[in-house]
Design an enzyme around this catalytic site. Structure first.
Site, short mmCIF file in Angstrom:
data_model
loop_
_atom_site.label_atom_id
_atom_site.label_comp_id
_atom_site.label_asym_id
_atom_site.label_seq_id
_atom_site.Cartn_x
_atom_site.Cartn_y
_atom_site.Cartn_z
N LYS A 34 0.83 -1.22 0.00
CA LYS A 34 0.00 0.00 0.00
C LYS A 34 0.85 1.26 0.00
O LYS A 34 0.37 2.34 -0.29
CB LYS A 34 -0.95 0.01 1.21
N HIS A 62 -4.94 -11.72 -0.20
CA HIS A 62 -6.24 -11.48 -0.85
C HIS A 62 -6.63 -12.59 -1.83
O HIS A 62 -7.53 -12.42 -2.64
CB HIS A 62 -6.26 -10.13 -1.57
P1 C2E Z 1 -9.07 -3.08 3.85
O1 C2E Z 1 -9.93 -1.89 4.15
O2 C2E Z 1 -8.00 -3.39 4.83
O3 C2E Z 1 -10.02 -4.33 3.69
C1 C2E Z 1 -9.51 -5.65 3.66
C2 C2E Z 1 -10.54 -6.66 3.22
O4 C2E Z 1 -11.61 -6.68 4.19
C3 C2E Z 1 -11.22 -6.31 1.90
O5 C2E Z 1 -10.43 -6.75 0.84
C4 C2E Z 1 -12.50 -7.10 2.03
O6 C2E Z 1 -12.27 -8.49 1.82
C5 C2E Z 1 -12.86 -6.92 3.50
N1 C2E Z 1 -13.73 -5.72 3.66
C6 C2E Z 1 -13.32 -4.46 3.89
N2 C2E Z 1 -14.36 -3.63 3.99
C7 C2E Z 1 -15.47 -4.35 3.82
C8 C2E Z 1 -16.87 -4.02 3.84
O7 C2E Z 1 -17.31 -2.88 4.01
N3 C2E Z 1 -17.74 -5.06 3.65
C9 C2E Z 1 -17.31 -6.34 3.44
N4 C2E Z 1 -18.25 -7.26 3.27
N5 C2E Z 1 -16.00 -6.66 3.41
C10 C2E Z 1 -15.09 -5.69 3.60
P2 C2E Z 1 -10.66 -6.07 -0.60
O8 C2E Z 1 -12.09 -5.97 -0.89
O9 C2E Z 1 -9.83 -6.83 -1.56
O10 C2E Z 1 -10.11 -4.61 -0.43
C11 C2E Z 1 -8.71 -4.33 -0.37
C12 C2E Z 1 -8.48 -2.92 0.04
O11 C2E Z 1 -9.03 -2.03 -0.94
C13 C2E Z 1 -9.14 -2.52 1.35
O12 C2E Z 1 -8.36 -2.88 2.46
C14 C2E Z 1 -9.27 -1.03 1.17
O13 C2E Z 1 -8.04 -0.38 1.42
C15 C2E Z 1 -9.61 -0.88 -0.30
N6 C2E Z 1 -11.07 -0.86 -0.50
C16 C2E Z 1 -11.88 -1.91 -0.73
N7 C2E Z 1 -13.14 -1.52 -0.90
C17 C2E Z 1 -13.15 -0.17 -0.78
C18 C2E Z 1 -14.22 0.85 -0.86
O14 C2E Z 1 -15.37 0.57 -1.06
N8 C2E Z 1 -13.81 2.15 -0.71
C19 C2E Z 1 -12.50 2.46 -0.46
N9 C2E Z 1 -12.17 3.76 -0.29
N10 C2E Z 1 -11.51 1.56 -0.37
C20 C2E Z 1 -11.83 0.25 -0.54
C1 SIN Z 2 -8.33 -14.41 0.95
O1 SIN Z 2 -9.47 -14.27 1.30
O2 SIN Z 2 -7.66 -13.45 0.53
C2 SIN Z 2 -7.67 -15.75 1.05
C3 SIN Z 2 -8.71 -16.83 1.01
C4 SIN Z 2 -8.47 -17.79 2.12
O3 SIN Z 2 -7.56 -18.61 2.01
O4 SIN Z 2 -9.21 -17.75 3.11
FE FE Z 3 -4.64 -5.90 1.82
#
Ligand code: C2E
Ligand code: SIN
Ligand code: FE
Ligand code: SIN
Length: 417
Positions: A250, A303
């Site tokens: 990041k 991820h």
């Molecule tokens: P992060 O905020 O550390 O979130 C890590 C993971 O937690 C996300 O991976 C997702 O699997 C889950 N997660 C986070 N927020 C939510 C939520 O509101 N609802 C649900 N059901 N799950 C959630 P992901 O999706 O691959 O996202 C990776 C990163 O991308 C996130 O790290 C964040 O930095 C960014 N991101 C993802 N979605 C958004 C969004 O809607 N808006 C913004 N500004 N950033 C986002």
């Molecule tokens: C992930 O959610 O990023 C990895 C899937 C898993 O092994 O649980």
């Molecule tokens: Fe991450």
């Protein structure tokens, strides 16, 4: 107590070797035997204790103390004190007999301690013991640096320690020096290593206020889950390091994406996804110690998904390491329980409900089951870490009670309609 039992076993084994009358020939055998075992003992305290045992017996003396030089404080301290039953002795380098040996690097062999003005009789006074003959020998490491001092007290049946005793101590001391220096080096490197990884994690978290503390919290949650799933030792260390570094990529993501208050559009999300790949790329530059080689792989897989639809690789479940599955669940647990630019903090109940929905296609069901089992621990850890959460900022509208992120609102609508 297992440690005491192990020590007792070592003593018995040692006695078996040293009980036979110690003649000049067998003396060498014993030295070689002790030396050989020294090299195989990984715990420095156990090693030095063995060393002190061997010394008292080989030299036919009452007691033995091994002092280690503390360079920072310019002191010596008794790391092992056999037969004295006393607390740690600390004294300045240059003071007392042992302190003098630490300073000069010259052995001192005297028949009567009380006739030597350098001798400090305080210890005898407190214990009621009477020190007579004293052989104090430097333990020298590389470049003849004194790293410790051997002190043997009261030769049995003779007035003083012999020249042969000095030779025996010289060989034992040389082996001990190698072992102590190695242990010190390993400890230093380990500290360097740990603080380097912590520093990297602090750098990512310092990038912006809202992800602050995320790496530390994910690490603590991953530890709770990992330990609860039976990980220990090096496996737990790998997990800790990978969790601390999982979002390192990041550092290369622009602020406007990292800090966007609402949902990311597809292009933005595609860009954001690069962080997992970057984590792997950046960490590939570090030469991890051999038994930690999996750390960048675990970190870069955080991820990936069980259904193969994760990123950056879209790996099938069987290729996702267990550590990565744990970090993934810990990551989601923190993303949901803590506030983000794009979502408020969810309750633990809501978090579990969402994670249950992710079990199978996204998260590993075994890990999610562990999260349920370990919920008390996780909640306790969460409470202790709330002070690391991002502070509510003016730019983000305060979240209404029970509010959801746009992503979760969309999911609710989809399942309703
Ligand atoms: P992060 O905020 O550390 O979130 C890590 C993971 O937690 C996300 O991976 C997702 O699997 C889950 N997660 C986070 N927020 C939510 C939520 O509101 N609802 C649900 N059901 N799950 C959630 P992901 O999706 O691959 O996202 C990776 C990163 O991308 C996130 O790290 C964040 O930095 C960014 N991101 C993802 N979605 C958004 C969004 O809607 N808006 C913004 N500004 N950033 C986002
Ligand atoms: C992930 O959610 O990023 C990895 C899937 C898993 O092994 O649980
Ligand atoms: Fe991450
Ligand atoms: C001690 O046993 O107190 C140390 C004696 C000395 O080296 O002066």
């Amino acid at each position: 107590m297992p440690e005491e039992r192990r020590a007792a076993e070592r003593r018995t084994k040692l006695r078996r070797t040293t009980d036979r009358k110690v003649t000049t020939g067998s003396r060498l055998d014993v030295i070689l035997d002790v030396t050989r075992r020294l090299m195989s003992i990984t715990d420095l305290d156990a090693l030095l204790r063995d060393m002190a045992e061997a010394t008292t017996q080989l030299l036919d003396s009452d007691r033995a103390t091994i002092f280690i030089v503390d360079r920072e404080r310019n002191e010596i301290w008794s790391r092992v004190a056999l037969g004295t039953g006393s607390d740690e002795i600390r004294q300045a380098v240059g003071v007392g007999i042992a302190g003098t040996v630490a300073e000069t690097g010259e052995a001192i062999n005297i028949p009567d301690a009380y006739r030597d003005p350098r001798f400090n009789p305080e210890h005898d006074k407190r214990s009621g013991y009477r020190t007579r003959s004293l052989l104090t020998f430097p333990m020298k490491g590389q470049n003849s640096r004194v790293i410790g001092v051997f002190q043997v007290v009261n030769k049995h049946g003779r007035e003083r320690f012999t020249e042969e005793d000095e030779e025996t101590l010289a060989s034992l001391g040389a082996s001990a020096a190698v072992a102590v220096e190695n242990a010190q080096l390993v400890a230093e490197q380990r500290r360097l290593w740990e603080t380097l990884i912590e520093t990297l994690a602090v750098t990512i978290d310092a990038r912006d206020q809202q992800t602050a503390g995320h790496s530390q919290r994910v690490t603590r949650y991953a530890e709770v889950i990992g330990r609860g799933m039976g990980l220990a030792g090096i496996e737990l260390e790998k997990l800790r390091a990978a969790a601390l570094l999982h979002d390192y990529g990041k550092i290369a993501v622009r602020d406007e994406f990292l800090q966007k208050p609402g949902k990311l559009d597809d292009a933005e999300f595609a860009y954001m996804k690069a962080h997992a790949e970057k984590t792997g790329e950046f960490l590939a530059h570090l030469e991890f110690p051999h038994d930690m080689r999996e750390v960048p792989i675990i970190a870069a897989q955080h991820h990936e998904r069980m259904d193969g639809k994760g990123y950056p690789r879209g790996l099938p479940a069987e290729r996702i390491l267990r550590g990565a599955r744990i970090v993934a669940a810990a990551d989601v647990f923190d993303a949901l329980t803590a506030p983000r630019y794009y979502k408020p903090a969810y309750t633990v109940e809501k978090t579990l409900e969402l994670m249950d929905g992710m079990a199978g296609d996204h998260l590993d069901p075994e890990v999610v089951a562990a999260v349920h089992r370990l919920l008390k621990d996780l909640e306790w850890t969460l409470e202790s870490l709330k002070h690391t959460w991002p502070k509510p900022s003016q730019e983000v509208a305060p979240a209404a009670e029970g509010a959801l992120s746009e992503r979760d609102q969309a999911a609710v609508k989809a399942s309703d309609g």
